[in-house]
Every structure is written in C-alpha cells, then in structure tokens.
Write an enzyme that holds these catalytic residues in place. Structure first.
Site, PDB file in Angstrom:
ATOM      1  N   SER A 138      -4.307  -5.493   0.746  1.00 18.51           N
ATOM      2  CA  SER A 138      -2.904  -5.402   1.112  1.00 18.51           C
ATOM      3  C   SER A 138      -2.860  -5.004   2.581  1.00 18.51           C
ATOM      4  O   SER A 138      -3.395  -3.967   2.960  1.00 18.51           O
ATOM      5  CB  SER A 138      -2.217  -4.342   0.244  1.00 18.51           C
ATOM      6  OG  SER A 138      -0.879  -4.161   0.651  1.00 18.51           O
ATOM      7  N   LYS A 164      -2.710 -10.070   0.764  1.00 16.83           N
ATOM      8  CA  LYS A 164      -1.286  -9.748   0.563  1.00 16.83           C
ATOM      9  C   LYS A 164      -0.753  -9.194   1.869  1.00 16.83           C
ATOM     10  O   LYS A 164      -1.359  -8.304   2.459  1.00 16.83           O
ATOM     11  CB  LYS A 164      -1.157  -8.726  -0.562  1.00 16.83           C
ATOM     12  CG  LYS A 164       0.160  -7.953  -0.614  1.00 16.83           C
ATOM     13  CD  LYS A 164       0.272  -7.247  -1.955  1.00 16.83           C
ATOM     14  CE  LYS A 164       0.850  -5.858  -1.820  1.00 16.83           C
ATOM     15  NZ  LYS A 164       0.881  -5.158  -3.127  1.00 16.83           N
ATOM     16  N   LYS A 166       2.714  -7.568   3.849  1.00 15.74           N
ATOM     17  CA  LYS A 166       3.981  -6.908   3.593  1.00 15.74           C
ATOM     18  C   LYS A 166       5.055  -7.608   4.409  1.00 15.74           C
ATOM     19  O   LYS A 166       4.821  -7.967   5.582  1.00 15.74           O
ATOM     20  CB  LYS A 166       3.890  -5.444   4.024  1.00 15.74           C
ATOM     21  CG  LYS A 166       2.935  -4.619   3.173  1.00 15.74           C
ATOM     22  CD  LYS A 166       3.526  -4.373   1.799  1.00 15.74           C
ATOM     23  CE  LYS A 166       2.671  -3.394   1.001  1.00 15.74           C
ATOM     24  NZ  LYS A 166       3.276  -3.098  -0.311  1.00 15.74           N
ATOM     25  N   ASP A 191       4.628  -9.067  -0.236  1.00 15.56           N
ATOM     26  CA  ASP A 191       5.243  -7.954  -0.963  1.00 15.56           C
ATOM     27  C   ASP A 191       6.376  -7.382  -0.114  1.00 15.56           C
ATOM     28  O   ASP A 191       6.147  -6.953   1.022  1.00 15.56           O
ATOM     29  CB  ASP A 191       4.181  -6.871  -1.233  1.00 15.56           C
ATOM     30  CG  ASP A 191       4.710  -5.714  -2.085  1.00 15.56           C
ATOM     31  OD1 ASP A 191       5.901  -5.715  -2.446  1.00 15.56           O
ATOM     32  OD2 ASP A 191       3.906  -4.811  -2.393  1.00 15.56           O
ATOM     33  N   GLU A 216       6.157 -10.495  -4.300  1.00 10.89           N
ATOM     34  CA  GLU A 216       6.189  -9.234  -5.050  1.00 10.89           C
ATOM     35  C   GLU A 216       7.447  -8.427  -4.732  1.00 10.89           C
ATOM     36  O   GLU A 216       7.765  -8.198  -3.564  1.00 10.89           O
ATOM     37  CB  GLU A 216       4.921  -8.427  -4.702  1.00 10.89           C
ATOM     38  CG  GLU A 216       4.778  -7.118  -5.479  1.00 10.89           C
ATOM     39  CD  GLU A 216       3.452  -6.410  -5.164  1.00 10.89           C
ATOM     40  OE1 GLU A 216       2.539  -7.052  -4.610  1.00 10.89           O
ATOM     41  OE2 GLU A 216       3.347  -5.211  -5.457  1.00 10.89           O
ATOM     42  N   ASP A 241       6.685  -5.109  -9.347  1.00  6.40           N
ATOM     43  CA  ASP A 241       5.912  -3.882  -9.161  1.00  6.40           C
ATOM     44  C   ASP A 241       6.839  -2.718  -9.537  1.00  6.40           C
ATOM     45  O   ASP A 241       6.869  -2.275 -10.694  1.00  6.40           O
ATOM     46  CB  ASP A 241       5.433  -3.839  -7.694  1.00  6.40           C
ATOM     47  CG  ASP A 241       4.746  -2.536  -7.291  1.00  6.40           C
ATOM     48  OD1 ASP A 241       4.687  -1.595  -8.110  1.00  6.40           O
ATOM     49  OD2 ASP A 241       4.272  -2.433  -6.136  1.00  6.40           O
ATOM     50  N   LYS A 265       0.376  -0.511 -12.024  1.00  6.72           N
ATOM     51  CA  LYS A 265      -0.158   0.671 -11.359  1.00  6.72           C
ATOM     52  C   LYS A 265      -0.189   1.795 -12.376  1.00  6.72           C
ATOM     53  O   LYS A 265       0.827   2.088 -13.023  1.00  6.72           O
ATOM     54  CB  LYS A 265       0.723   1.068 -10.165  1.00  6.72           C
ATOM     55  CG  LYS A 265       0.624   0.105  -8.983  1.00  6.72           C
ATOM     56  CD  LYS A 265       1.541   0.520  -7.863  1.00  6.72           C
ATOM     57  CE  LYS A 265       1.441  -0.456  -6.697  1.00  6.72           C
ATOM     58  NZ  LYS A 265       2.585  -0.290  -5.759  1.00  6.72           N
ATOM     59  N   GLY A 293      -2.254  -0.891  -5.959  1.00  7.78           N
ATOM     60  CA  GLY A 293      -2.879   0.254  -5.311  1.00  7.78           C
ATOM     61  C   GLY A 293      -1.846   1.102  -4.596  1.00  7.78           C
ATOM     62  O   GLY A 293      -0.760   0.633  -4.254  1.00  7.78           O
TER      63      GLY A 293
HETATM   64  C1  NPQ Z   1       2.680  -1.662  -3.142  1.00  3.63           C
HETATM   65  N1  NPQ Z   1       0.771  -0.456  -2.106  1.00  3.63           N
HETATM   66  O1  NPQ Z   1       2.017  -2.482  -3.731  1.00  3.63           O
HETATM   67  C2  NPQ Z   1       2.101  -0.380  -2.544  1.00  3.63           C
HETATM   68  C3  NPQ Z   1       3.065   0.327  -1.758  1.00  3.63           C
HETATM   69  C4  NPQ Z   1       2.721   1.560  -1.016  1.00  3.63           C
HETATM   70  C5  NPQ Z   1      -1.390  -1.126  -1.272  1.00  3.63           C
HETATM   71  O2  NPQ Z   1       0.532  -2.342  -0.910  1.00  3.63           O
HETATM   72  C6  NPQ Z   1       2.134   6.198   0.775  1.00  3.63           C
HETATM   73  C7  NPQ Z   1       2.483   6.310  -0.526  1.00  3.63           C
HETATM   74  C8  NPQ Z   1       1.980   4.959   1.296  1.00  3.63           C
HETATM   75  C9  NPQ Z   1       2.729   5.199  -1.290  1.00  3.63           C
HETATM   76  C10 NPQ Z   1       2.083   2.556   1.034  1.00  3.63           C
HETATM   77  C11 NPQ Z   1       0.058  -1.372  -1.405  1.00  3.63           C
HETATM   78  C12 NPQ Z   1       2.225   3.829   0.528  1.00  3.63           C
HETATM   79  C13 NPQ Z   1       2.608   3.947  -0.778  1.00  3.63           C
HETATM   80  C14 NPQ Z   1       2.346   1.455   0.261  1.00  3.63           C
HETATM   81  C15 NPQ Z   1       2.841   2.799  -1.524  1.00  3.63           C
HETATM   82  O3  NPQ Z   1       3.872  -1.856  -3.089  1.00  3.63           O
HETATM   83 MG    MG Z   2       4.092  -3.619  -4.301  1.00  2.01          MG
END
Ligand code: NPQ
Ligand code: MG
Length: 371
Positions: A138, A164, A166, A191, A216, A241, A265, A293
């Site tokens: 990601s 992935k 953002k 995402d 996502e 998600d 998750k 994650g």
């Molecule tokens: C997701 N994670 O899938 C999350 C979102 C995410 C790896 O994309 C601090 C705490 C920072 C929670 C960054 C990935 C964060 C967090 C991203 C959650 O949407």
């Molecule tokens: Mg997500």
C-alpha cells in the site's frame, strides 16, 4: 483448551515510520503501538491494538483503546477461566464498538493458547491453506506523481505482486492514468478511505478505463447502500474495508451488492473469531477476501500472516516486509518477503516469531500491569 489469565500488561510503544504514510484522512510519521501481553502459567501471548493515533480511520485511537482494555475488558477477563480462545468473545463485556481494543486482547489470547499447546497460530485458527501468503504493498499519497512512480518501481523490483495506491479528490483519475501508462500490466488498485460521496459517481466512473483490480472504500466509512448504488454504475469491483466491522455487515453488503471483494482486518472486526466469520460468509457467497494492514509492528504483522492462511484469502494483501515500515522491528527475525512476493509461514508455536524484548523496552513510553 482451558486456561486462566493471571496478568495483562499494556504497553504503548512509539515507533517512527521510515517514510511518512499519507491517506485521504491525513499523514502519519510515527506510530503509537499498543501491545497487549496476556500471561498464563508463566507463558505470554501477544496481541496488538491496530487503532491509529487519532480517531480518523475509524472512531478508535490508542488512548481510547487503552481505557477500554483497562476499565472494561481486563476486569472481565482477569483471574477467570477461559475454555478456549475461540470462546474469549463470550466473556468480554458488551462494549459497543471499540473492536480494535477488544481484538488486540483477543489476538493475544489466541497466541497464548497456541503457545500453551505448542502449536503454530495458523494451525490453531484453522488456517494453513497455503505455505506462503501472496503480498502486495500500500503506497501512500506522495508529494508528486514522479515520486509515486519511483516508489512503485522499487516495490515491483522487490517482487510485490500488486500495488495499491491511495487516492483522494485532486489525487485520483489523473494519477491512476499516469501509473497505468507507465505500468500497463501490473495488478493495480486504489483505496479512497471514504473520501467521496455518491455524487462523485460519474467522476469515479472514469477509473473504469484503467482496469483496476478493485476500488477500495470509496464512500462513507459506515455506508452500504450508496456503495451498492455505485457498484451498479462501475465495472471496477468495489472492495469494502471500513464498512465491514462484522460478519453481519459482510452478509448485508454482499446481499445488497455493495462489494465484490472484502478487505479483512483483524482489529477492525474485533479479532480472530469474527475475522473467521467474515471470511466464511464471504467464502459461502463466492466473494474473495484479502488481509488488510494498519502499519502494524511485527506482532500485528505476524497475526495477519496467520490469518491470511485461511482458504478464502486468495488475493494479495497489504501485509509486507517489516523493513518497509521500520528501521528495526520488535520481532526476531523481522518479517521478510521472498523475491516471489510472498511471506513464508513459520512452524514455531504461537505467531511464530520471537519478541525482541530489549527493543520493546527501548521504545516503550507507557506501561501498566493489570492483575
Ligand atoms: C487501509 N492501511 O487499508 C489502511 C489505512 C490506514 C496499509 O493502507 C495510522 C493508523 C496510519 C491507521 C494509515 C493501509 C494509518 C492507519 C493507513 C490506517 O485503509
Ligand atoms: Mg483501506
């Protein structure tokens, strides 16, 4: 397998990220990891609360989770006999929400049970459908598209099976177009972390031109019906998600046609028991899942690896190598990714890695023992 929890230790760790991570809800440069240690007969099980530092991804954050565990969950669990980790949820107080807090302790109890039984965690949860799990990465929002393209090239070179990125308003269709032009054949997805509304449907429809694996969580964190309306208009599969916090949500989202893929998750759904139920609901409906994650330390990462060995985790997840996030991880060895873009499962009892307790102590900024 019955056991009794004698002691729970909460630790707040401060761990700087190697690179900032930016999503539609903000930029993170340092993680506050809430580690949960559950002790029985001198054996420790370890869990991680995956909440963020602020209530921006969902309503939880490190401080709220600490209080929920200290004031509600630990008192209900300490000193009481437990038939099995699978039954742990039944002895938790009926707290509404706060699933990441509950899930951090629940995962510690599963790890503890596996260690007491001398068995790998993946076996304990009924996993083991694969010996290695497929990995994606990601990649956060960058300061420029050139920087993003460079990061993608590095991760592909390392072997990761899917990318992935953002997205958010102002960093979406044009960025995806440029990524696609440079990498025409990679497995690519985006995402949005709830950055859009159904009024953006026509705008998001433009993404169909770039054959993403999935889009996502484009809409509100607690929405199902607008996602269903959007999915009717898109060729790109929607993956949920934030909206899926339980097996019931998964059932309703699938029935409504709100998604064709689910990101599971562990923390978001409240632990292994509920994660398995979400997995089973999706599997029965022919909906593939993958493991999400939350920028976990090695402890949460190891739990994710175990989870991703359940049979319906057929898509590459967001579980990647320790070194993508940390200069030094709190487990030994760190999580490593093969040149094939996979993580190999381990045969050691529990989550399969050793805690680096010296380093845990070094990064601990708050500690509380509950008896
Ligand atoms: C997701 N994670 O899938 C999350 C979102 C995410 C790896 O994309 C601090 C705490 C920072 C929670 C960054 C990935 C964060 C967090 C991203 C959650 O949407
Ligand atoms: Mg997500």
């Amino acid at each position: 397998m019955a056991f009794r929890i004698e002691r729970i230790v909460l630790r707040r760790l401060k761990m700087p990220l190697r690179h900032f991570f930016e999503t539609s809800f903000g930029r993170t440069t340092e993680r506050q990891i809430l580690l949960v240690e559950a002790v029985s007969e001198g054996i420790s099980g370890w869990g991680e609360v995956t909440a963020g530092e602020h209530p921006f991804y969902n309503e939880e954050w490190t401080d709220s989770a600490w209080l929920i565990l200290r004031d509600y969950v630990a008192p209900a669990v300490l000193g009481r006999g437990l038939d099995s980790a699978a039954q742990a949820g039944a002895m938790f107080p009926r707290v509404r929400g706060h699933r990441m807090a509950l899930g951090g302790l629940e995962a510690a109890l599963w790890d503890l049970e596996a260690r007491l039984a001398g068995e790998p965690l993946w076996k304990r949860i009924g996993g083991g459908a694969r010996r290695e799990i497929p990995c994606g990465v990601s990649i956060g929002i960058q300061d420029s598209v050139a920087q993003l393209l460079e990061k993608i090239a590095v991760e592909l070179e390392a072997g990761y099976q899917r990318i992935k990125i953002k997205i958010k308003p102002g960093w979406d269709v044009d960025v995806v177009r440029e990524v696609r032009e440079r990498f025409p054949t990679i497995k690519l997805m985006a995402d949005a972390n709830s950055a859009y509304t159904i009024n953006d449907a026509a705008h998001l429809k433009q993404l169909d031109a770039y054959y993403l694996m999935m889009l996502e969580q484009p809409l509100a964190h607690d929405d199902i019906l607008d996602h269903a309306a959007l999915q009717l208009q898109l060729d790109t599969p929607i993956c949920l998600d934030e909206s899926i916090r339980s097996a019931r949500h998964a059932e309703q989202a699938i029935r409504a046609g709100a998604c064709r893929i689910i990101n599971i998750k562990l923390g978001r759904v409240g632990g292994f028991a509920e994660a398995r139920r979400v997995h089973d609901v999706a599997q029965a409906a022919g909906v593939p899942v993958w493991c999400g994650g939350m920028l976990e330390s090695g402890v949460g990462r190891a739990h994710n690896i175990a989870l991703a060995t359940l049979p319906n985790f057929v898509l590459p997840g967001d579980v990647s190598a320790s070194k993508r996030y940390w200069q030094r991880d709190i487990i030994e060895p760190p999580v490593e990714v093969t040149p094939r873009g996979t993580i190999e499962i381990r045969e050691e009892p529990g989550f399969g890695y050793a805690l680096d307790l010296d380093y845990v102590r070094h990064v601990t900024v708050q500690e509380e023992t509950l008896r």
